[in-house]
Design an enzyme around this catalytic site. Structure first.
Site, PDB file in Angstrom:
ATOM      1  N   ARG A  29       2.295 -10.618  10.566  1.00 49.30           N
ATOM      2  CA  ARG A  29       3.537 -10.104  10.637  1.00 49.30           C
ATOM      3  C   ARG A  29       4.385 -11.142  10.070  1.00 49.30           C
ATOM      4  O   ARG A  29       5.625 -10.501  10.003  1.00 49.30           O
ATOM      5  CB  ARG A  29       3.922  -9.943  12.123  1.00 49.30           C
ATOM      6  CG  ARG A  29       2.855  -8.661  12.716  1.00 49.30           C
ATOM      7  CD  ARG A  29       2.715  -7.388  11.874  1.00 49.30           C
ATOM      8  NE  ARG A  29       1.596  -7.421  11.034  1.00 49.30           N
ATOM      9  CZ  ARG A  29       1.143  -6.760   9.974  1.00 49.30           C
ATOM     10  NH1 ARG A  29       2.140  -5.897   9.640  1.00 49.30           N
ATOM     11  NH2 ARG A  29      -0.085  -6.989   9.485  1.00 49.30           N
ATOM     12  N   ASP A  62      -3.829   7.507   4.586  1.00 51.55           N
ATOM     13  CA  ASP A  62      -3.235   6.113   4.715  1.00 51.55           C
ATOM     14  C   ASP A  62      -4.107   5.454   5.964  1.00 51.55           C
ATOM     15  O   ASP A  62      -4.457   6.095   7.157  1.00 51.55           O
ATOM     16  CB  ASP A  62      -1.833   6.043   4.781  1.00 51.55           C
ATOM     17  CG  ASP A  62      -1.099   4.728   4.986  1.00 51.55           C
ATOM     18  OD1 ASP A  62      -1.441   3.550   4.630  1.00 51.55           O
ATOM     19  OD2 ASP A  62      -0.044   4.624   5.669  1.00 51.55           O
ATOM     20  N   GLU A  63      -4.266   3.980   6.004  1.00 54.55           N
ATOM     21  CA  GLU A  63      -4.827   3.485   7.339  1.00 54.55           C
ATOM     22  C   GLU A  63      -5.938   4.153   7.693  1.00 54.55           C
ATOM     23  O   GLU A  63      -6.349   4.429   8.665  1.00 54.55           O
ATOM     24  CB  GLU A  63      -3.709   3.543   8.408  1.00 54.55           C
ATOM     25  CG  GLU A  63      -2.351   3.325   8.403  1.00 54.55           C
ATOM     26  CD  GLU A  63      -2.350   1.635   8.303  1.00 54.55           C
ATOM     27  OE1 GLU A  63      -3.356   0.912   8.230  1.00 54.55           O
ATOM     28  OE2 GLU A  63      -1.041   0.969   8.283  1.00 54.55           O
ATOM     29  N   LYS A  99       0.805  -1.221  -0.082  1.00 54.81           N
ATOM     30  CA  LYS A  99      -0.039  -0.162   0.213  1.00 54.81           C
ATOM     31  C   LYS A  99       0.705   1.304  -0.068  1.00 54.81           C
ATOM     32  O   LYS A  99       0.592   2.298  -0.580  1.00 54.81           O
ATOM     33  CB  LYS A  99      -0.952   0.045   1.171  1.00 54.81           C
ATOM     34  CG  LYS A  99      -0.332   0.041   2.394  1.00 54.81           C
ATOM     35  CD  LYS A  99      -1.249  -0.028   3.600  1.00 54.81           C
ATOM     36  CE  LYS A  99      -0.457   0.314   5.044  1.00 54.81           C
ATOM     37  NZ  LYS A  99       0.142   1.330   5.345  1.00 54.81           N
ATOM     38  N   THR A 100       2.072   1.321   0.626  1.00 52.45           N
ATOM     39  CA  THR A 100       3.040   2.399   0.913  1.00 52.45           C
ATOM     40  C   THR A 100       3.441   2.745  -0.728  1.00 52.45           C
ATOM     41  O   THR A 100       3.733   3.788  -1.137  1.00 52.45           O
ATOM     42  CB  THR A 100       4.074   2.299   1.642  1.00 52.45           C
ATOM     43  OG1 THR A 100       3.302   1.979   3.151  1.00 52.45           O
ATOM     44  CG2 THR A 100       4.979   3.527   1.807  1.00 52.45           C
ATOM     45  N   GLN A 112      -7.599  -4.937   9.381  1.00 53.57           N
ATOM     46  CA  GLN A 112      -6.728  -4.546  10.521  1.00 53.57           C
ATOM     47  C   GLN A 112      -7.020  -3.262  11.225  1.00 53.57           C
ATOM     48  O   GLN A 112      -6.111  -2.568  11.842  1.00 53.57           O
ATOM     49  CB  GLN A 112      -5.371  -4.142   9.512  1.00 53.57           C
ATOM     50  CG  GLN A 112      -4.722  -5.425   8.813  1.00 53.57           C
ATOM     51  CD  GLN A 112      -3.421  -4.961   8.275  1.00 53.57           C
ATOM     52  OE1 GLN A 112      -2.491  -4.620   8.860  1.00 53.57           O
ATOM     53  NE2 GLN A 112      -3.312  -4.854   6.933  1.00 53.57           N
TER      54      GLN A 112
END
Length: 681
Positions: free
Chosen positions: A615, A224-225, A29-30, A255
């Protein structure tokens, strides 16, 4: 654009309507956000200063800036806004001070300041002269503090709440305290952390011309997020975007793990209602984890309801099965996990930095720390003591706050007798009474001639002396002063004037501790210097507000440095990745947490477990105990329901009697011998 898959490319190039990029864990995504910024500048003709990209942590903002600078020349990114929500809010507030009745140099209250103010207000007598008992204050303080924060996150003012009809005395009392709390903040020329978002929303709602000015400044907004936004943050986004198409948000409802602090994953669903032309692009290819790990994550999270369905997939192969270690108690859990980790480290010649031990609560870390220390394994624990929590740093920040904001009574009370100036509590109490009657701040009251009538001439003189010194220092920050061009010199002069180094030697347990505290103060100055060098036009007020914001936001953003095992909560692990992950304490009442079970909020706990699982890049291990000590007693533990929700065919249960533990013990022994040989050369 290179290195983008088809979905990522579509997300970067879509500009015809508002866009939601539903980005699964590890799906890049970044990369999408940074490439989209470059695309807007280079292909769409947007000027960098008209683009804003907001996220939730300074660390994420820094990473985004760095990645953008790697894609396009720095000359093309001049003026680009990449920041946290709160930094954007702070900039809006600074630009519109007059509308809020704030003066330049206003303070930002952190949690400690806000809590201190609320407790003082709860101690005030009611209209009948009655005071709350300290035990009652202690019992109800947390709920009142949380309620006020929630109201601010929902953009509800005390005036709006006071109009609601309620027969609940607790509600009425909370609204009253909320109103008094806001009033005192303004008296102190201060805002709190929640105000940094709420106040810009109120400004925009009440001043269409100001809103239009900011819409002109920010022509394209990226978020973002997005699943972590609260109501006020969502309102800020809607107001800035208006009816334009210039919006890209990136998020993942799976998330969303911050509902307890106001985040609303349903904001993702609201986008379709508020932006009817919304396009949704899913990023489902995961570049982080093996197929087995992703299958476990997908199977688990499928038990939650979804507005947008998605399934992560990977081309990285099946990898190892997921291991589950079951031991008798938490002591054996720590021994087993650490021995397994060390054996794996020596067997496969991996760095300790490749390993992470994740848990639900910070209290679980102690036994793992003990085992790692005993085995001389380097480790890093996230959520430890913040640099800003050290007494000497809080002292310095209070001095700087008072220097730029003379109305900050909280800062005044912290440092008036630090170092000692023979100004006792009785003098401070008399000063407070006088300031209240005179309707003035504590620092301003120090210079009033009438103060002599309230205390001894000697006490009044000491207060006056302190005030005059601070006023001289304040004058040195003005434009006509030779030191004003470099605010760092003012800070250094402050430390010399109060002889703070001597004070630290006098109040420390030993010389080594004093030197460490002096080193911390020097680091603070160095940090301010770096901030100033990055933005040489900054005033001392600018530097102090940035430092306070760093204080509030970076307490849980520590980075692991060097070859160390990472110990952290699953909340703290979000956004990170490790080749080898151990998730410990997989038991009912721990994960899911007892409070969530009682409140029937299992969905967020499941999302938290999902975050922990995703993770892991190569191998994932769970651990649980048969018994665990609670409140001094050994209690039978029940395996977490989430273990039953995983694909059972991919799980490898390792009970204490299994042969594999014996193999691990042998490997651990070999590792220890190898370590001794290394030490002996």
């Amino acid at each position: 654009m290179p290195d983008l898959n088809r979905s990522q490319q579509q997300a970067v190039e879509h500009i015809d309507s508002p866009l939601l990029v539903l980005a699964g864990a590890g799906s890049g995504k970044t990369r999408v956000i940074t490439n989209k910024i470059a695309y807007l500048i280079q292909q769409c003709g947007h000027k960098a200063h008209t683009i804003a990209s907001v996220t939730f942590t300074n660390k994420a903002a820094r990473e985004m800036k760095e990645r953008v600078s790697q894609i396009i020349p720095k000359s093309q990114t001049r003026g680009l806004r990449v920041s946290t929500f709160h930094t954007l809010g702070l900039n809006i507030i600074k630009s519109e001070l007059k509308l809020l009745g704030l003066k330049s140099g206003f303070s930002i209250f952190d949690t400690h300041d806000s809590h201190a103010l609320l407790k003082d207000l709860m101690r005030n007598p009611d209209s009948n002269g009655k005071k709350l008992d300290e035990e009652i204050i202690k019992e109800h303080f947390e709920s009142i503090s949380k309620q006020i924060s929630n109201w601010k996150n929902d953009c509800l003012t005390p005036e709006q709440l006071a109009q609601q009809t309620s027969t609940d005395p607790a509600f009425t009392y909370n609204v009253k305290v909320y109103g008094e709390y806001n009033h005192h903040l303004r008296t102190y020329n201060a805002v709190d952390f929640d105000d940094l978002i709420m106040l810009p929303v109120l400004i925009f709602n009440n001043n269409p011309d100001i809103l239009e000015k900011w819409r002109h400044r920010i022509r394209y907004l990226l978020v973002d997020e997005y699943q972590d936004t609260n109501t006020t943050q969502y309102e800020l986004v809607k107001l800035l975007v208006g009816d334009r198409t210039s919006l890209t948000v990136v998020g993942d409802d799976d998330q969303s793990i911050y509902c307890w602090r106001g985040a609303k994953p349903e904001n993702l669903a609201l986008l379709e209602k508020d932006f009817p032309q919304l396009k949704v692009i899913k990023l489902e290819q995961n570049y982080r984890s093996t197929k087995t790990i992703l299958k476990a994550a997908n199977t688990l999270i499928a038990n939650n309801p979804h507005v947008f369905e998605k399934a992560l997939w990977s081309e990285l192969g099946n990898g190892e099965p997921i291991r589950i270690m079951r031991v008798t108690d938490e002591h054996k859990e720590a021994v087993r996990v650490v021995s397994s980790l060390v054996a794996h480290h020596f067997r496969h010649k991996k760095s300790y930095g490749d390993y992470a031990i994740l848990y639900r609560g910070n209290h679980q870390s102690r036994l793992f720390e003990k085992q790692l220390r005993e085995q001389q394994v380097p480790y890093f624990i996230s959520g430890g003591t913040s640099f800003f929590s050290h007494t000497e740093i809080r002292d310095m920040l209070s001095y700087l706050r008072l220097l730029v904001n003379p109305d900050d009574d909280n800062a005044f009370l912290r440092i008036i007798n630090t170092p000692r100036r023979q100004i006792g509590s009785a003098t401070i109490e008399k000063l407070s009474h006088y300031a209240t009657q005179s309707n003035t701040g504590l620092l301003a009251a120090c210079n009033h001639l009438a103060l002599n009538e309230y205390m001894t001439e000697k006490s009044a003189h000491r207060l006056n002396e302190f005030s005059n010194w601070l006023e001289r220092l304040q004058r040195s920050t003005h434009d006509d002063s030779p030191d004003a061009s470099n605010p760092i010199k003012v800070v250094e002069q402050l430390i010399i004037d109060i002889d703070y180094d001597t004070w630290l030697f006098e109040t420390s347990n030993n010389e080594k501790q004093a030197e460490k505290r002096i080193e911390n103060v020097n680091e603070l100055i160095a940090w301010l210097q770096r901030l100033y060098e990055n933005e040489p036009e900054s005033s001392l007020e600018d530097l102090v507000s940035k430092m306070i914001l760093l204080d509030i936001m970076e307490r849980n953003e520590e980075d692991s440095e060097g070859d160390q095992v990472a110990l952290m909560t699953m909340h703290a692990s979000k956004g990170l990745e490790f080749p080898y992950v151990y998730i410990v304490g997989m038991e009912e009442d721990l994960l899911p947490h007892r409070t969530s079970i009682e409140e029937e909020n299992i969905e967020e706990e499941r999302r938290l477990c999902y975050v922990g699982i995703t993770r892991a890049q190569k191998e994932l291990t769970f651990s649980l105990t048969s018994k665990r000590k609670q409140y001094g007693e050994m209690i039978d533990s029940e395996p977490s329901r989430f273990l039953d929700e995983l694909p059972q065919e991919d799980l490898e249960w390792l009970d204490g009697k299994q042969q594999l533990e014996g193999e691990e013990r042998k490997e651990f022994g070999r590792a220890s011998i190898a370590g001794i040989r290394d030490i002996l050369g």
